[in-house]
Design a protein around this motif. Sequence first.
Motif, PDB file in Angstrom:
ATOM      1  N   ALA A 266       0.833  -1.201   0.000  1.00  0.00           N
ATOM      2  CA  ALA A 266       0.000   0.000   0.000  1.00  0.00           C
ATOM      3  C   ALA A 266       0.863   1.244   0.000  1.00  0.00           C
ATOM      4  CB  ALA A 266      -0.920   0.010   1.220  1.00  0.00           C
ATOM      5  N   VAL A 267       0.350   2.285  -0.670  1.00  0.00           N
ATOM      6  CA  VAL A 267       1.070   3.542  -0.762  1.00  0.00           C
ATOM      7  C   VAL A 267       0.063   4.685  -0.736  1.00  0.00           C
ATOM      8  CG1 VAL A 267       1.048   3.603  -3.301  1.00  0.00           C
ATOM      9  CG2 VAL A 267       2.886   4.751  -2.071  1.00  0.00           C
ATOM     10  N   ALA A 268       0.451   5.821  -0.160  1.00  0.00           N
ATOM     11  CA  ALA A 268      -0.384   7.011  -0.209  1.00  0.00           C
ATOM     12  C   ALA A 268      -0.356   7.580  -1.623  1.00  0.00           C
ATOM     13  CB  ALA A 268       0.113   8.047   0.791  1.00  0.00           C
ATOM     14  N   CYS A 269      -1.499   8.098  -2.071  1.00  0.00           N
ATOM     15  CA  CYS A 269      -1.635   8.563  -3.461  1.00  0.00           C
ATOM     16  C   CYS A 269      -1.967  10.036  -3.521  1.00  0.00           C
ATOM     17  CB  CYS A 269      -2.759   7.809  -4.174  1.00  0.00           C
ATOM     18  SG  CYS A 269      -2.304   6.191  -4.731  1.00  0.00           S
ATOM     19  N   GLY A 270      -1.177  10.783  -4.288  1.00  0.00           N
ATOM     20  CA  GLY A 270      -1.516  12.142  -4.647  1.00  0.00           C
ATOM     21  C   GLY A 270      -1.844  12.202  -6.126  1.00  0.00           C
ATOM     22  N   THR A 271      -0.815  11.983  -6.960  1.00  0.00           N
ATOM     23  CA  THR A 271      -1.002  12.028  -8.413  1.00  0.00           C
ATOM     24  C   THR A 271      -1.024  10.647  -9.053  1.00  0.00           C
ATOM     25  OG1 THR A 271       1.385  12.394  -8.601  1.00  0.00           O
ATOM     26  CG2 THR A 271      -0.043  14.336  -8.652  1.00  0.00           C
ATOM     27  N   GLY A 272      -0.754   9.582  -8.299  1.00  0.00           N
ATOM     28  CA  GLY A 272      -0.962   8.228  -8.787  1.00  0.00           C
ATOM     29  C   GLY A 272       0.216   7.537  -9.421  1.00  0.00           C
ATOM     30  N   GLY A 273       1.335   8.238  -9.615  1.00  0.00           N
ATOM     31  CA  GLY A 273       2.470   7.636 -10.307  1.00  0.00           C
ATOM     32  C   GLY A 273       3.099   6.473  -9.571  1.00  0.00           C
TER      33      GLY A 273
ATOM     34  N   ALA B  55      -5.798   7.528  -1.054  1.00  0.00           N
ATOM     35  CA  ALA B  55      -5.819   8.893  -1.566  1.00  0.00           C
ATOM     36  C   ALA B  55      -5.693   9.898  -0.420  1.00  0.00           C
ATOM     37  CB  ALA B  55      -7.115   9.139  -2.335  1.00  0.00           C
ATOM     38  N   VAL B  56      -4.938  10.979  -0.658  1.00  0.00           N
ATOM     39  CA  VAL B  56      -4.768  12.019   0.361  1.00  0.00           C
ATOM     40  C   VAL B  56      -5.417  13.334  -0.047  1.00  0.00           C
ATOM     41  CG1 VAL B  56      -2.629  10.969   1.191  1.00  0.00           C
ATOM     42  CG2 VAL B  56      -2.524  12.805  -0.520  1.00  0.00           C
ATOM     43  N   LEU B  57      -5.952  13.407  -1.268  1.00  0.00           N
ATOM     44  CA  LEU B  57      -6.578  14.629  -1.755  1.00  0.00           C
ATOM     45  C   LEU B  57      -8.085  14.519  -1.656  1.00  0.00           C
ATOM     46  CD1 LEU B  57      -4.488  15.145  -5.016  1.00  0.00           C
ATOM     47  CD2 LEU B  57      -4.118  16.214  -2.799  1.00  0.00           C
ATOM     48  N   LYS B  58      -8.721  15.516  -1.083  1.00  0.00           N
ATOM     49  CA  LYS B  58     -10.177  15.528  -0.971  1.00  0.00           C
ATOM     50  C   LYS B  58     -10.797  15.963  -2.295  1.00  0.00           C
ATOM     51  CE  LYS B  58     -13.940  17.460   1.804  1.00  0.00           C
ATOM     52  NZ  LYS B  58     -14.294  18.418   2.875  1.00  0.00           N
ATOM     53  N   GLY B  59     -11.922  15.357  -2.642  1.00  0.00           N
ATOM     54  CA  GLY B  59     -12.655  15.787  -3.820  1.00  0.00           C
ATOM     55  C   GLY B  59     -12.465  14.902  -5.021  1.00  0.00           C
ATOM     56  N   GLY B  60     -11.365  14.166  -5.069  1.00  0.00           N
ATOM     57  CA  GLY B  60     -11.163  13.255  -6.186  1.00  0.00           C
ATOM     58  C   GLY B  60     -11.785  11.905  -5.885  1.00  0.00           C
TER      59      GLY B  60
ATOM     60  N   VAL C 153      -8.047   1.924  -5.424  1.00  0.00           N
ATOM     61  CA  VAL C 153      -7.843   3.187  -4.722  1.00  0.00           C
ATOM     62  C   VAL C 153      -8.888   3.311  -3.616  1.00  0.00           C
ATOM     63  CG1 VAL C 153      -7.910   5.707  -4.934  1.00  0.00           C
ATOM     64  CG2 VAL C 153      -6.875   4.323  -6.753  1.00  0.00           C
ATOM     65  N   GLU C 154      -8.450   3.701  -2.424  1.00  0.00           N
ATOM     66  CA  GLU C 154      -9.323   3.995  -1.285  1.00  0.00           C
ATOM     67  C   GLU C 154      -9.311   5.505  -1.049  1.00  0.00           C
ATOM     68  OE1 GLU C 154     -11.354   2.788   0.914  1.00  0.00           O
ATOM     69  OE2 GLU C 154     -11.257   0.623   0.612  1.00  0.00           O
ATOM     70  N   ALA C 155     -10.495   6.127  -1.043  1.00  0.00           N
ATOM     71  CA  ALA C 155     -10.568   7.586  -0.908  1.00  0.00           C
ATOM     72  C   ALA C 155     -11.267   8.018   0.381  1.00  0.00           C
ATOM     73  CB  ALA C 155     -11.285   8.182  -2.107  1.00  0.00           C
TER      74      ALA C 155
END
Length: 303
Positions: free
Chosen positions: A180-187, A206-211, A237-239
Amino acid sequence: MFDDVADPDSLCPRLPSPLQEVAEPAFARHGVRLLLKRDDLIHPALPGNKWRKLAPNLRAAAEAGRRTLLTFGGAYSNHLRATAAAGRLLGYRTIGVVRGEELAAAPLNPSLARCAADGMRLHFIDRGTYRRAGSPQVLSALRDRFGDCYVIPEGGSNALAAQGAAELGEELRGEADVAAVACGTGGTLAGLAAGLGARGRAVGIAVLKGGSPHFLGETVAGLQRAAFGDRRGDWRVEARFTCGGYARTTPELDSFVAAFEQRHGMALERVYVAKLLLGLTELAAEGAFAPGATVAAVVTGTP
């Protein structure tokens, strides 16, 4: 290639990064092992996914004869800091395009001050223009202003970055059932899942709200197609664990971080790593991991 631009490998990265098992009650109660993949120890100036995503782009810039790097980020961007540090260490000029024109008139926060101290030229643009940062019109205007630059997208996430992050998955093959890894832009998730192969499973927190998970998932799938020709690996992805959005916190997150740091004597990076571990803890409590499974959490940055 410019003779005075060094190869990233000259910085002697610590690869493969270490694996550290930690005894976390929420995992132990469900018979699950938790490993920390200590990518934060790869290099003191370029830790974690920043090394894995930047190194192939730095090589490409040198091979293309470009000695100026231009990239994008918010006011607290770890990617901007890493790019500025890479420029200082390897002899590249760096330009950071920062979201938020109003920030130009304010004192630099510690993150941007570090970028400036490492020699990065900061260029602030309004948020509307920033949302179109990848468009030909905006990129053309930036090149007109700053000259012939090698452009790295926000977060460093492009096909080369995903290929670099695939090495992370390869290092975890056979070591973990779930990575598992934290996701901002997904790369990083794109590369991690590809590198794990058929038997591994990857989760992006995911660490960004709204996506939505669907939107970020499409971004990850697009990066995989660009890097590998098709979607690769078993990933999702888990948001649910953004804690209010990027660089924001909640009492629950603060309490979790304090308890984790006390148990393990390890300071957690708050923007990405803390949310990753909180999310995995809640998933473990929900029974998302089978008894006997091993979960590896990628520590992508330092506090």
